[in-house]
Every structure is written in C-alpha cells, then in structure tokens.
Design a protein around this motif. Structure first.
Motif, short mmCIF file in Angstrom:
data_model
loop_
_atom_site.label_atom_id
_atom_site.label_comp_id
_atom_site.label_asym_id
_atom_site.label_seq_id
_atom_site.Cartn_x
_atom_site.Cartn_y
_atom_site.Cartn_z
N TRP A 113 30.10 23.13 14.58
CA TRP A 113 28.77 23.22 15.17
C TRP A 113 28.79 24.14 16.40
O TRP A 113 29.79 24.26 17.10
CB TRP A 113 28.21 21.85 15.53
N THR A 115 26.04 25.15 19.60
CA THR A 115 24.79 24.80 20.27
C THR A 115 24.62 25.65 21.53
O THR A 115 25.56 25.83 22.29
CB THR A 115 24.76 23.31 20.66
N ARG A 146 22.91 23.01 8.81
CA ARG A 146 21.81 22.39 9.54
C ARG A 146 21.45 23.29 10.71
O ARG A 146 22.30 23.62 11.53
CB ARG A 146 22.22 21.01 10.07
N SER A 148 18.92 23.43 13.97
CA SER A 148 18.12 22.49 14.76
C SER A 148 17.59 23.16 16.02
O SER A 148 18.19 24.11 16.54
CB SER A 148 18.94 21.26 15.14
N GLU A 150 15.19 21.94 19.76
CA GLU A 150 14.59 20.83 20.51
C GLU A 150 14.11 21.34 21.86
O GLU A 150 14.73 22.23 22.45
CB GLU A 150 15.58 19.69 20.71
N ARG A 169 14.49 20.19 12.37
CA ARG A 169 15.74 20.53 11.71
C ARG A 169 15.46 21.09 10.32
O ARG A 169 14.54 20.64 9.63
CB ARG A 169 16.65 19.30 11.57
N ASN A 170 16.28 22.08 9.95
CA ASN A 170 16.27 22.61 8.60
C ASN A 170 17.59 22.24 7.95
O ASN A 170 18.66 22.63 8.44
CB ASN A 170 16.08 24.13 8.61
N ASN A 180 12.78 20.51 5.59
CA ASN A 180 12.52 20.58 7.02
C ASN A 180 12.05 19.22 7.49
O ASN A 180 11.29 18.53 6.80
CB ASN A 180 11.46 21.63 7.33
N THR A 183 12.01 15.85 14.56
CA THR A 183 12.77 14.88 15.34
C THR A 183 12.05 14.64 16.66
O THR A 183 11.32 15.51 17.14
CB THR A 183 14.20 15.37 15.62
N TYR A 205 15.44 10.85 13.84
CA TYR A 205 16.31 11.97 13.51
C TYR A 205 16.77 11.84 12.06
O TYR A 205 16.65 10.77 11.44
CB TYR A 205 17.51 12.01 14.46
#
Length: 377
Positions: A113, A115, A146, A148, A150, A169-170, A180, A183, A205
């Motif tokens: 991941w 971010t 994934r 995301s 936010e 999120r996709n 899709n 959240t 979520y």
C-alpha cells in the motif's frame, strides 16, 4: 537572614501551578492558573509561555501565537518563548505525509500500500486533512487493487476533540466485478478528568484487506468506545469495545483491556487482553465464534540527538474458537526514526506476529513493514 521565609510572588506561584497541571494532563486547570497569574501581572513571561504551550496542545494555534508573540516582545531571548513559537509555527503549517507499506501472512496473502496525505490549519482549533491511497493485493490465483480517497476535519475545543471524514473506494479484483463504495467516519474524545479520557466512534468502510475479500462486496458499520484512566502517575488502564455489523449478515463483538506500567524513562511493561467473536462463521475471512488473547508486553525507547529507536514485543496465549486449543502467542516490532526541524521526520518499522487476529485470514504468521515520511511544508 537565615530564618527569613522566601515566598513566591502570586504570579510566579500561579505559573508553577499551571505548569504542574499541564504535566498532569489537566490542560483546563493549567489555563485557569496561568490566567490568574496574568491577571495579577499581564507581562509575566513564564505565564505567557505556559499559556502558549497549553493552547498549542489544545490545537488552538491562533490563541497560542498571540501569547507567544507577547512573550517574544517582552523577552526576545527567552528560550522557552522561542521554542514554543517554533512549535506553533510548525502546527499551523501544512503537513505532508507519505507511507509505503507491505504485509504478508503464511496463507500467502500479500498487500502493498501507498498513501499520500496532507493536513492544514483552517482556523483556531480547526484542522482539515485529506488522503489518497493505492493498495495492491495478491493471493494464490487472484490479485486486485484498491484506490481510496478521504477528506475531513478535526476540531479541538478545551478538553473536547471532534473528527469527521468522508471518502470513497474503488475495488477492482482481477477478473472483473469491481465496485465503488462510499466510506465515512466520525468520532469524539473528551478528557473527563486530568487522568481519564473517553472516546466514541462510528465508521462505515469496505472489508477489503485481501485479494479474495475484494470479490466479496462486504461493507462494515462499526461503533466503538474506548478510554484510559491513570491509576497513578506511572500506571495507566486502557479499555475499549466495539460492535460491527457486516453486510453479509454477520456481526462481530469485541472488547480489549490493557494495563501499562512505566518502569523507567525508557521502559514500559504491562498486560493486554482481547476478546472478540462473530455470530456466524465468515466466508473468506477469520470469523471464529470466540477468540481469546492474553499477553505480557513490554517496550524500550531510546533517543540520541535527532534519532529514536523503539523495540516492543509481547508473549502470551491465544485460543481461536470456543472449541479450539490454546496456543502460545507472540509478536515483536521495531521502529527507527530520524527527525529534523520541528516536525519533519522519516521512520522505518517492521514486525512479526503469530497472533491469529493479526491477519484477516487468521494465518499462523503475519509480517509487516513500512516507511513513513512527514514533512512540514
């Protein structure tokens, strides 16, 4: 002269009482003491510096800057005033965060991941934040991604902190069938007393930690409560509980409790217990009717110049399922951090665990590693 009593001026006494209250975590009480001292002597530099520090901790940079500026004007070379002003400037500056992470378990589930996040002061006590992320999941015979995003804000006022965020999120498993989903989360924390705090939270979520779960289209609504109580200056009790409703009709209940003892400036030790269970066996995820975990844990932190290292671990027992056998449980983690400037830092961390709860699938071993960078813009 030897028998002459030496007494503090009222404003000095108020500043020391304010400092003592802030060290105890009683920020509201510290404010009262400092304001009382400033009412007697408006140009009392220690009280101005103390008020700036407390307002900074409360997430109120405008108020903090006002007191710090007054202190700097009165005493330009005062070390405390200069340090708190630097910290306040770091607080109001935009912050940029990057994290690269990896996890793998003995069931051959792997997750990478990345971010990127940022936050910025929007006003006195109000800070906005946002993030985007990409996760790539691998498992035997399947993969998935994934994406995301936010955005939200946190508001701090006195002993209360409130946070809210919305996101999307996709989910794109290999072979098609992606979706899709929205959240959201909200939470509040309140310092009931200088030595006790309470938090409430609610979140919605998707359940998507593995490549297989990306195909399951499961959403989770979770309500949680947690808190902490300082039983004495070096002993803290933590507790929490949650209820989660899964869109496949399942329900999870959980509770946790910890007791942490500060043994020395660099050492902590304690006990940790956790229990959770699902109403029904899960398909594609670890869903025992009951999971029990109890362990003794400890941590060591050491810093030199701008470096800091932390080692932590635990040893105990776990039982997966009401009819399951008791097994030895253990975990170990480490982190190395290099700091520069006021808030800039880079850290690398890693861990290994055989706790079944550490992996969504309940795998026997679970590994994780991460690189984190934080910059003040």
């Amino acid at each position: 002269y030897a028998s002459q009593a030496i007494t503090l001026a009222p404003e000095d006494r108020g500043a020391r009482e304010g400092q003592a209250a802030s060290w105890r975590g009683d920020l509201t009480g510290a404010v009262h003491h400092y304001l009382d001292a400033l009412a007697r002597q408006p140009d009392h530099v220690p009280s101005l510096v103390g008020m700036a520090q407390v307002r900074q901790w409360q997430g109120r940079p405008d108020d903090a800057q006002r007191y710090a500026s007054q202190a700097i004007t009165l005493a330009p070379e005062d070390r405390g005033a200069r340090e708190v002003q630097a910290a306040i400037r770091a607080l109001v500056r935009p912050q940029f965060n990057i994290q690269l992470g990896w996890s793998h378990d003995s069931d051959r589930n792997t997750l990478w991941w990345q971010t990127v996040g940022a936050s910025i002061s929007l006003g006195n006590g109000l800070r906005g934040f946002g993030s985007v992320g990409l996760a790539e999941a691998e498992a035997p015979f399947r993969t998935g991604t994934r994406i995301s995003t936010e955005a939200g804000a946190t508001y701090n006022f006195a002993d209360l902190s409130v946070t809210g965020a919305l996101g999307a999120r996709n989910l794109a498993p290999s072979g098609g069938g992606g979706r899709n989903t929205a959240t959201w989360r909200a939470g509040a924390r309140y310092r009931i007393a200088p030595t006790a705090g309470l938090g409430l939270g609610y979140g919605h979520y998707s359940f998507d930690e593995t490549a297989f779960l990306l195909t399951r289209d499961i959403d989770v609504d979770e309500a949680s409560l947690d808190g902490d109580v300082e039983l004495r200056r070096d002993l803290t009790l933590g507790y929490g509980g949650s209820i989660a409703w899964l869109s496949d009709g399942n329900q999870r209940k959980a509770a946790v409790m910890s007791l942490t003892q500060r043994l020395a400036p660099r050492w902590t030790a304690g006990l940790y217990g956790r229990i959770f269970g699902y109403d029904n066996p899960g398909v594609g995820y670890f869903g025992p009717d009951r999971f029990l975990l109890g362990e003794a844990r400890g941590a060591y932190t050491y810093g030199w110049q701008r470096w800091e290292t932390r080692l932590a671990g635990g040893l105990g027992a776990q039982q997966a399922g009401s009819q399951g056998r008791t097994q030895v449980e253990w975990h170990a983690e480490s982190r190395l951090t290099r700091r520069w400037s006021t808030i800039n830092e880079v850290s690398v961390s890693g861990g290994i665990s055989n706790s079944a709860a550490s992996s969504t699938t309940g795998a026997f071993h679970y590994y994780t590693a991460a690189l984190t960078v934080r910059l003040g813009l």
